[in-house]
Design a protein around this motif. Structure first.
Motif, PDB file in Angstrom:
ATOM      1  N   SER A 157     -38.574 -12.533 -18.458  1.00  0.00           N
ATOM      2  CA  SER A 157     -39.151 -14.234 -17.890  1.00  0.00           C
ATOM      3  C   SER A 157     -37.748 -14.537 -17.573  1.00  0.00           C
ATOM      4  CB  SER A 157     -39.475 -15.137 -18.666  1.00  0.00           C
ATOM      5  OG  SER A 157     -38.656 -15.150 -20.022  1.00  0.00           O
ATOM      6  N   ALA A 158     -38.011 -15.043 -16.681  1.00  0.00           N
ATOM      7  CA  ALA A 158     -36.424 -15.021 -15.733  1.00  0.00           C
ATOM      8  C   ALA A 158     -35.831 -16.226 -16.070  1.00  0.00           C
ATOM      9  CB  ALA A 158     -37.345 -16.114 -14.116  1.00  0.00           C
ATOM     10  N   THR A 159     -34.828 -16.080 -16.096  1.00  0.00           N
ATOM     11  CA  THR A 159     -33.959 -16.864 -16.892  1.00  0.00           C
ATOM     12  C   THR A 159     -33.366 -17.303 -15.637  1.00  0.00           C
ATOM     13  OG1 THR A 159     -32.337 -15.607 -16.771  1.00  0.00           O
ATOM     14  CG2 THR A 159     -33.418 -15.453 -18.706  1.00  0.00           C
ATOM     15  N   VAL A 160     -33.465 -17.304 -14.421  1.00  0.00           N
ATOM     16  CA  VAL A 160     -32.849 -17.823 -12.738  1.00  0.00           C
ATOM     17  C   VAL A 160     -33.406 -18.730 -12.464  1.00  0.00           C
ATOM     18  CG1 VAL A 160     -31.419 -18.007 -11.345  1.00  0.00           C
ATOM     19  CG2 VAL A 160     -30.756 -16.153 -13.184  1.00  0.00           C
ATOM     20  N   THR A 161     -33.572 -20.041 -12.523  1.00  0.00           N
ATOM     21  CA  THR A 161     -34.383 -20.668 -12.076  1.00  0.00           C
ATOM     22  C   THR A 161     -34.588 -20.416 -10.429  1.00  0.00           C
ATOM     23  OG1 THR A 161     -32.987 -23.601 -11.630  1.00  0.00           O
ATOM     24  CG2 THR A 161     -34.755 -22.546 -13.872  1.00  0.00           C
ATOM     25  N   PRO A 162     -35.961 -21.053  -9.478  1.00  0.00           N
ATOM     26  CA  PRO A 162     -34.951 -20.689  -8.247  1.00  0.00           C
ATOM     27  C   PRO A 162     -34.062 -22.848  -7.738  1.00  0.00           C
ATOM     28  CG  PRO A 162     -37.738 -21.352  -9.035  1.00  0.00           C
ATOM     29  CD  PRO A 162     -36.526 -22.062 -10.410  1.00  0.00           C
ATOM     30  N   GLU A 163     -34.265 -23.816  -8.142  1.00  0.00           N
ATOM     31  CA  GLU A 163     -32.689 -24.365  -7.788  1.00  0.00           C
ATOM     32  C   GLU A 163     -31.149 -23.754  -7.906  1.00  0.00           C
ATOM     33  OE1 GLU A 163     -35.238 -25.032 -10.651  1.00  0.00           O
ATOM     34  OE2 GLU A 163     -36.466 -26.655  -8.758  1.00  0.00           O
ATOM     35  N   GLN A 164     -31.301 -22.810  -9.036  1.00  0.00           N
ATOM     36  CA  GLN A 164     -30.050 -22.160  -9.238  1.00  0.00           C
ATOM     37  C   GLN A 164     -29.745 -20.929  -8.296  1.00  0.00           C
ATOM     38  OE1 GLN A 164     -30.853 -21.253 -13.113  1.00  0.00           O
ATOM     39  NE2 GLN A 164     -29.136 -21.833 -14.283  1.00  0.00           N
ATOM     40  N   ALA A 165     -30.859 -20.478  -7.838  1.00  0.00           N
ATOM     41  CA  ALA A 165     -30.661 -19.338  -7.380  1.00  0.00           C
ATOM     42  C   ALA A 165     -30.727 -20.088  -5.055  1.00  0.00           C
ATOM     43  CB  ALA A 165     -32.617 -18.931  -6.973  1.00  0.00           C
ATOM     44  N   GLN A 166     -30.778 -21.613  -5.867  1.00  0.00           N
ATOM     45  CA  GLN A 166     -30.338 -22.229  -4.041  1.00  0.00           C
ATOM     46  C   GLN A 166     -29.205 -22.210  -4.179  1.00  0.00           C
ATOM     47  OE1 GLN A 166     -32.299 -25.929  -4.194  1.00  0.00           O
ATOM     48  NE2 GLN A 166     -32.359 -26.073  -2.422  1.00  0.00           N
ATOM     49  N   HIS A 221     -34.226 -22.483   0.971  1.00  0.00           N
ATOM     50  CA  HIS A 221     -35.872 -22.286   0.677  1.00  0.00           C
ATOM     51  C   HIS A 221     -36.051 -21.183  -0.125  1.00  0.00           C
ATOM     52  CE1 HIS A 221     -36.274 -25.708   3.068  1.00  0.00           C
ATOM     53  NE2 HIS A 221     -35.650 -24.528   4.251  1.00  0.00           N
ATOM     54  N   VAL A 222     -36.377 -21.649  -1.549  1.00  0.00           N
ATOM     55  CA  VAL A 222     -36.648 -20.094  -2.457  1.00  0.00           C
ATOM     56  C   VAL A 222     -37.553 -20.693  -3.012  1.00  0.00           C
ATOM     57  CG1 VAL A 222     -35.763 -19.515  -5.210  1.00  0.00           C
ATOM     58  CG2 VAL A 222     -33.820 -20.509  -3.220  1.00  0.00           C
ATOM     59  N   ARG A 223     -38.400 -18.978  -2.996  1.00  0.00           N
ATOM     60  CA  ARG A 223     -40.333 -18.765  -3.448  1.00  0.00           C
ATOM     61  C   ARG A 223     -40.027 -17.185  -4.376  1.00  0.00           C
ATOM     62  NH1 ARG A 223     -43.602 -16.062   0.029  1.00  0.00           N
ATOM     63  NH2 ARG A 223     -42.454 -15.674   1.971  1.00  0.00           N
ATOM     64  N   ALA A 224     -40.827 -18.028  -4.884  1.00  0.00           N
ATOM     65  CA  ALA A 224     -41.170 -16.242  -5.751  1.00  0.00           C
ATOM     66  C   ALA A 224     -41.982 -14.890  -4.545  1.00  0.00           C
ATOM     67  CB  ALA A 224     -41.942 -16.339  -6.631  1.00  0.00           C
ATOM     68  N   LEU A 225     -41.155 -13.750  -4.352  1.00  0.00           N
ATOM     69  CA  LEU A 225     -42.344 -12.800  -3.693  1.00  0.00           C
ATOM     70  C   LEU A 225     -42.140 -11.492  -4.645  1.00  0.00           C
ATOM     71  CD1 LEU A 225     -43.180 -12.561  -0.583  1.00  0.00           C
ATOM     72  CD2 LEU A 225     -40.753 -11.685  -0.383  1.00  0.00           C
ATOM     73  N   SER A 226     -42.671 -10.365  -4.520  1.00  0.00           N
ATOM     74  CA  SER A 226     -42.498  -9.105  -5.078  1.00  0.00           C
ATOM     75  C   SER A 226     -41.750  -8.305  -3.990  1.00  0.00           C
ATOM     76  CB  SER A 226     -44.237  -8.809  -5.259  1.00  0.00           C
ATOM     77  OG  SER A 226     -44.707  -8.261  -3.425  1.00  0.00           O
ATOM     78  N   VAL A 227     -41.157  -7.625  -5.273  1.00  0.00           N
ATOM     79  CA  VAL A 227     -40.579  -6.222  -4.594  1.00  0.00           C
ATOM     80  C   VAL A 227     -41.185  -5.988  -3.393  1.00  0.00           C
ATOM     81  CG1 VAL A 227     -39.200  -4.193  -4.594  1.00  0.00           C
ATOM     82  CG2 VAL A 227     -38.635  -5.814  -6.328  1.00  0.00           C
ATOM     83  N   ALA A 228     -42.680  -6.165  -3.978  1.00  0.00           N
ATOM     84  CA  ALA A 228     -43.314  -4.591  -2.750  1.00  0.00           C
ATOM     85  C   ALA A 228     -43.729  -5.173  -1.323  1.00  0.00           C
ATOM     86  CB  ALA A 228     -44.891  -4.501  -3.220  1.00  0.00           C
ATOM     87  N   ASP A 229     -43.647  -6.800  -1.048  1.00  0.00           N
ATOM     88  CA  ASP A 229     -43.939  -7.007  -0.417  1.00  0.00           C
ATOM     89  C   ASP A 229     -42.810  -7.577   0.555  1.00  0.00           C
ATOM     90  OD1 ASP A 229     -47.002  -8.165  -0.640  1.00  0.00           O
ATOM     91  OD2 ASP A 229     -46.214  -9.754  -1.735  1.00  0.00           O
ATOM     92  N   ASP A 257     -32.264 -11.327  -8.118  1.00  0.00           N
ATOM     93  CA  ASP A 257     -33.273 -11.019  -9.468  1.00  0.00           C
ATOM     94  C   ASP A 257     -33.338 -12.117 -10.613  1.00  0.00           C
ATOM     95  OD1 ASP A 257     -34.130 -10.242 -11.963  1.00  0.00           O
ATOM     96  OD2 ASP A 257     -32.877  -8.011 -12.571  1.00  0.00           O
ATOM     97  N   PRO A 258     -34.597 -12.963 -10.550  1.00  0.00           N
ATOM     98  CA  PRO A 258     -34.788 -13.575 -11.457  1.00  0.00           C
ATOM     99  C   PRO A 258     -34.271 -13.464 -13.187  1.00  0.00           C
ATOM    100  CG  PRO A 258     -36.694 -13.203 -10.164  1.00  0.00           C
ATOM    101  CD  PRO A 258     -36.124 -11.909 -10.502  1.00  0.00           C
ATOM    102  N   ALA A 259     -34.362 -12.469 -13.286  1.00  0.00           N
ATOM    103  CA  ALA A 259     -33.666 -12.187 -14.454  1.00  0.00           C
ATOM    104  C   ALA A 259     -31.773 -12.509 -14.941  1.00  0.00           C
ATOM    105  CB  ALA A 259     -34.408 -10.920 -15.491  1.00  0.00           C
ATOM    106  N   SER A 260     -31.355 -12.239 -14.431  1.00  0.00           N
ATOM    107  CA  SER A 260     -30.121 -11.887 -14.095  1.00  0.00           C
ATOM    108  C   SER A 260     -29.187 -12.800 -12.940  1.00  0.00           C
ATOM    109  CB  SER A 260     -29.727 -10.575 -13.585  1.00  0.00           C
ATOM    110  OG  SER A 260     -29.352 -10.167 -12.768  1.00  0.00           O
TER     111      SER A 260
END
Length: 154
Positions: free
Chosen positions: A59-68, A83-91, A136-139
């Motif tokens: 599961s994600a350990t890095v939050t959208p706020e941290q990515a921001q 602005h941060v949002r989830a997106l698949s690698v394929a997309d 990568d949301p995990a790392s």
């Protein structure tokens, strides 16, 4: 070793980036074509391969706020303009024309950070209109970034 990656002499590029980064597209053979094709043009800015990266968690350990905040700090923009949002690698691969799925697998979900604000690379003074950064949301590892593009992803 004087490697050529995607048509760009890495030693010539490193030298140009140290001297006058604003002129590199004009003076480094193959760089403009590489950038236009959205290939890996500067290996000095590449992040670790997935095999060398920290182990991926379930599961994600890095939050959208941290990515921001990571994006704001790394590219010198105001966090409230990222602005941060989830997106698949394929997309992401489909929208950006990248091939992250070949290394990371197409099922991974990424944090996609975008901003229309002027962004600056860590090692330069030139500012570019807009940015896209993928983590990568995990790392929290930066997987891909593009400066000078404010294009929206749908």
């Amino acid at each position: 070793m004087n490697a050529v990656v995607d048509g760009v002499d890495q030693k010539a590029l490193a030298s140009c980036m140290a001297m006058d980064p604003a002129q590199c597209l004009k003076h480094v053979p193959g760089l403009a074509k590489c950038v236009q094709a959205r290939l890996v043009c500067n290996t000095a800015t590449q992040t670790l391969s997935p095999r060398a990266a920290a182990p991926r968690l379930s599961s994600a350990t890095v939050t959208p706020e941290q990515a921001q905040q990571l994006t704001a700090t790394r590219f010198h923009v105001n966090a409230d303009q990222v602005h941060v949002r989830a997106l698949s690698v394929a997309d992401y691969d489909k929208a950006a024309g990248t091939k992250l799925g070949e290394q990371w697998g197409t099922g991974l979900t990424l944090w996609l950070a975008t901003s229309a604000s002027d962004a600056q690379a860590e090692n330069g003074d030139t500012r570019y209109p807009g940015l896209i950064a993928v983590y990568d949301p995990a790392s929290g590892q930066l997987l891909h970034a593009a400066l000078g593009t404010a294009r929206a992803f749908k």
